[in-house]
Write an enzyme that holds these catalytic residues in place. Structure first.
Site, PDB file in Angstrom:
ATOM      1  N   CYS A  34       0.818  -1.212   0.000  1.00  0.00           N
ATOM      2  CA  CYS A  34       0.000   0.000   0.000  1.00  0.00           C
ATOM      3  C   CYS A  34       0.848   1.257   0.000  1.00  0.00           C
ATOM      4  CB  CYS A  34      -0.839   0.040   1.279  1.00  0.00           C
ATOM      5  SG  CYS A  34      -2.190  -1.121   1.271  1.00  0.00           S
ATOM      6  N   ARG A  63       1.530  -7.860  -3.747  1.00  0.00           N
ATOM      7  CA  ARG A  63       0.702  -7.335  -4.841  1.00  0.00           C
ATOM      8  C   ARG A  63       0.244  -5.919  -4.514  1.00  0.00           C
ATOM      9  NH1 ARG A  63      -1.502 -11.710  -7.465  1.00  0.00           N
ATOM     10  NH2 ARG A  63      -1.451 -13.622  -6.260  1.00  0.00           N
ATOM     11  N   CYS A  65      -2.163  -2.833  -3.842  1.00  0.00           N
ATOM     12  CA  CYS A  65      -3.497  -2.681  -3.259  1.00  0.00           C
ATOM     13  C   CYS A  65      -4.457  -2.104  -4.297  1.00  0.00           C
ATOM     14  CB  CYS A  65      -3.392  -1.751  -2.057  1.00  0.00           C
ATOM     15  SG  CYS A  65      -4.951  -1.285  -1.323  1.00  0.00           S
ATOM     16  N   ASP A 439      24.832  33.669 -13.344  1.00  0.00           N
ATOM     17  CA  ASP A 439      23.600  34.460 -13.412  1.00  0.00           C
ATOM     18  C   ASP A 439      23.698  35.774 -12.636  1.00  0.00           C
ATOM     19  OD1 ASP A 439      20.625  34.319 -14.200  1.00  0.00           O
ATOM     20  OD2 ASP A 439      20.596  34.924 -12.088  1.00  0.00           O
TER      21      ASP A 439
HETATM   22 ZN   LIG Z   1      -3.844   0.225   0.122  1.00  0.00          ZN
END
Ligand SMILES: [Zn+2]
Length: 478
Positions: A34, A63, A65, A439
C-alpha cells in the site's frame, strides 16, 4: 537506501501525504502493498514491512493494493542520496518509453558495468533494474485500464508490453484478475471524447502552483502555450503526432488533472513522464526545505514560499532556442519573439482555443531566414547552428547521461555562453543540483561579484542548487 522505520511508522499511522511514494507498506498476512495514505484500516506494526519503492515490494512477492492504487503515487524523488547513476538510469527508463533495450544497454549508456548497476539499484531502490522497469510498465498499464477507455490491445502497446499475451499474463499474475475484470471494478462514469486522455498526477505536498504558473505565464509563447488563472496548456508533437496538453490543479487532492489530446496513444507513457518532469512532480520538497531552510540567505524565502519547484520544459530544443532568443533582452521581449517565430515557422495546429501553432522543429529552423521575425543576425545564426547540430545528431536533448558533456557541446556553438548552457541544463535535464553560476540575478541577490565567488557560496546548497536558484530569483523579484 535504508528506511528509517520510525519515520515510516509515524507517516503510516498518520497517513501523511508528504511521504506518499517515498516508501510503501507491505502487509505480511495479505501479501498486499500500500501507499502511506491507504484508507484501509491500519494493521499492527509487527505485521508490516516497509519498502523503498513499489518495485521492491513487487520483488518481495507483494501485490499492489486495489484501494490505494500504488500506481497513482508520486514518483520516486529524483535525488537518491549519493547515487547520481541511479537517478540518471531512472530518467533513461522513463524517457525510453519503456522499450526493452535490455539492462546491458542501459549500463553501457551509463558507463558502468551491469553488475554494478544492479547492485546500485538494489541498494537504493530495493530491486534490480528489470523489476523497476517492469513495475513501471505494469503501473502505467493499470492506470490506462482504470482511467481510459482504450481497447486492451492499445493499453498493452502504450504501456510497452510488446504483445497482448505478455500484457495479459503480467496483469493476471500481479492482480489475480484479467484486464477486463479490473476495468469493470472501476465503474468509469465520465465519457471521454475520442483521442482525449485524462490523468490525475499526484505530488507530495506542498506545491507552489501559483509560482509555477506565474513563471510559465511570463514565458508563454503566444500560439504555442496559453496560461489562464488556473491552468497551463500547450501544443505538443511526439514522434510526428500532434496534439495538446492541459494541466490544472485538482483542488484538495495533492494532484493535478492532466488532459492529453493525441491521435496515437503509443506515446502516452512518454508524454506523461515528460509532464511529470516539466512540473517537477517527483520532487521531495520537505527534504529540500530541511536542507536549504537553514541557510541564512535562503531561510526567509523558503519559509515564505513553501513548495517551490524547478520548472522543467516540454522540449529541450525549444528551451535552448528560447534561451538564445532571450539573450540580452527582457523576458517579455523574448516571449513575443518566440510567438513570432512559431507563427512564421511552426506548423499550423488549430484555430481554436489560442493554441494555433506547434513550436518549429530543428529541421525547419536549420535553414530558416530568421532575421525576418526581428532577430539580430548573430542570434539568428546561433539558432541555425543549434538546429543544425540537433539535425546532425551532434546534440541531443534526450537520453542524456552526462550533463557536463551536454554543457560542453552547447558551448561549442558560437553565441551560446556558459549562462545559456547552464540554464538549459537546469531546466531540460531536471537535475536538482544544476546551477547557473554566471547568473547576474543570483550575484545581485547575494551581493557577490564573480561567478567564482558564487560557486563557492553555492557549495553549501548541494545537492539542491537548482532549488536555491529558484528561491533567490523569487526573492529578487519581490
Ligand atoms: Zn492500500
Amino acid at each position: 537506501m535504508t528506511l528509517d522505520i520510525q519515520v515510516c511508522s509515524r507517516a503510516r499511522l498518520s497517513r501523511d501525504p508528504r511521504f506518499d511514494g517515498k516508501f510503501f507498506i507491505g502487509v505480511r498476512s495479505t501479501r498486499i502493498y500500500c501507499r502511506s495514505i491507504c484508507p484501509v484500516p491500519t494493521v499492527k506494526e509487527k505485521n508490516v514491512r516497509y519498502f523503498p519503492t513499489a518495485a521492491a515490494a513487487a520483488e518481495a512477492g507483494f501485490r499492489p493494493c486495489l484501494r490505494c492504487r500504488p500506481e497513482c503515487s508520486p514518483g520516486t524523488p529524483a535525488w537518491l542520496g549519493t547515487s547520481n547513476t541511479v537517478s540518471r538510469a531512472l530518467r533513461l527508463i522513463g524517457e525510453s518509453g519503456l522499450e526493452d533495450h535490455g539492462m546491458e544497454g542501459l549500463a553501457e549508456r551509463l558507463g558502468v558495468g551491469s553488475r554494478h548497476l544492479r547492485r546500485l539499484f538494489i541498494q537504493h531502490l530495493g530491486a534490480p533494474p528489470s523489476v523497476v522497469a517492469h513495475t513501471r510498465r505494469l503501473h502505467f498499464a493499470k492506470r490506462l485500464i482504470d482511467e481510459s477507455k482504450l481497447p486492451m490491445t492499445m493499453v498493452a502497446l502504450a504501456s510497452g508490453f510488446g504483445s497482448v499475451r505478455r500484457f495479459n499474463a503480467a496483469i493476471r499474475k500481479t492482480y489475480n484478475r484479467t484486464p477486463t475484470q479490473i476495468r469493470r471494478l472501476m465503474h468509469q462514469k465520465t465519457i471521454q471524447p475520442e483521442n482525449h486522455y485524462f490523468f490525475r498526477l499526484r505530488y507530495r505536498p506542498p506545491y507552489h502552483w501559483k509560482a509555477m504558473l506565474a513563471f510559465l505565464a511570463a514565458r508563454a509563447a503566444p500560439g504555442v502555450e496559453a496560461v489562464d488563472q488556473q491552468s497551463y496548456r500547450r501544443t505538443i508533437s511526439v514522434n510526428g503526432c500532434h496534439g495538446y496538453l492541459q494541466i490544472s490543479p485538482d483542488e484538495g487532492h495533492d494532484a493535478f488533472v492532466v488532459r492529453v489530446q493525441i491521435a496515437d496513444p503509443h506515446s502516452l507513457y512518454t508524454i506523461i513522464e515528460r509532464i511529470r518532469r516539466m512540473f517537477d512532480l517527483n520532487a521531495d520538497w520537505a527534504a529540500i526545505a530541511q536542507s536549504l531552510g537553514t541557510d541564512p540567505d535562503l531561510s526567509r524565502s523558503v519559509g515564505a514560499e513553501p513548495g517551490l519547484r524547478v520548472p522543467g520544459c516540454w522540449n529541450g530544443f525549444e528551451l535552448a532556442t528560447r534561451a538564445i532568443l532571450g539573450q540580452g533582452i527582457t523576458v517579455k521581449g523574448a516571449t513575443a519573439l518566440a510567438g513570432r517565430l512559431a507563427r512564421s515557422f511552426g506548423q499550423r495546429f488549430s484555430d481554436a482555443n489560442a493554441l494555433t501553432h506547434l513550436f518549429p522543429t530543428p529541421e525547419i529552423l536549420a535553414d530558416a531566414q530568421l532575421t525576418g521575425v526581428g532577430l539580430t543576425k548573430k542570434r539568428a545564426e546561433t539558432i541555425r547552428l543549434l538546429a543544425r547540430a540537433v539535425c546532425d545528431g551532434q546534440i541531443s536533448f534526450e537520453r542524456i547521461v552526462d550533463s557536463d558533456a551536454l554543457l560542453a557541446q552547447l558551448r561549442e556553438i558560437p553565441g551560446i555562453g556558459p549562462w545559456t548552457a547552464q540554464y538549459v541544463a537546469m531546466r531540460a535535464l531536471g537535475e536538482p543540483d544544476a546551477f547557473p553560476s554566471g547568473d547576474l540575478g543570483l550575484l545581485r541577490a547575494l551581493g557577490l561579484k564573480t561567478s567564482c565567488e558564487l560557486e563557492k557560496r553555492a557549495e553549501a546548497w548541494r545537492p539542491w542548487r537548482a532549488y536555491a536558484s529558484m528561491y533567490l530569483w523569487s526573492a529578487v523579484k519581490e
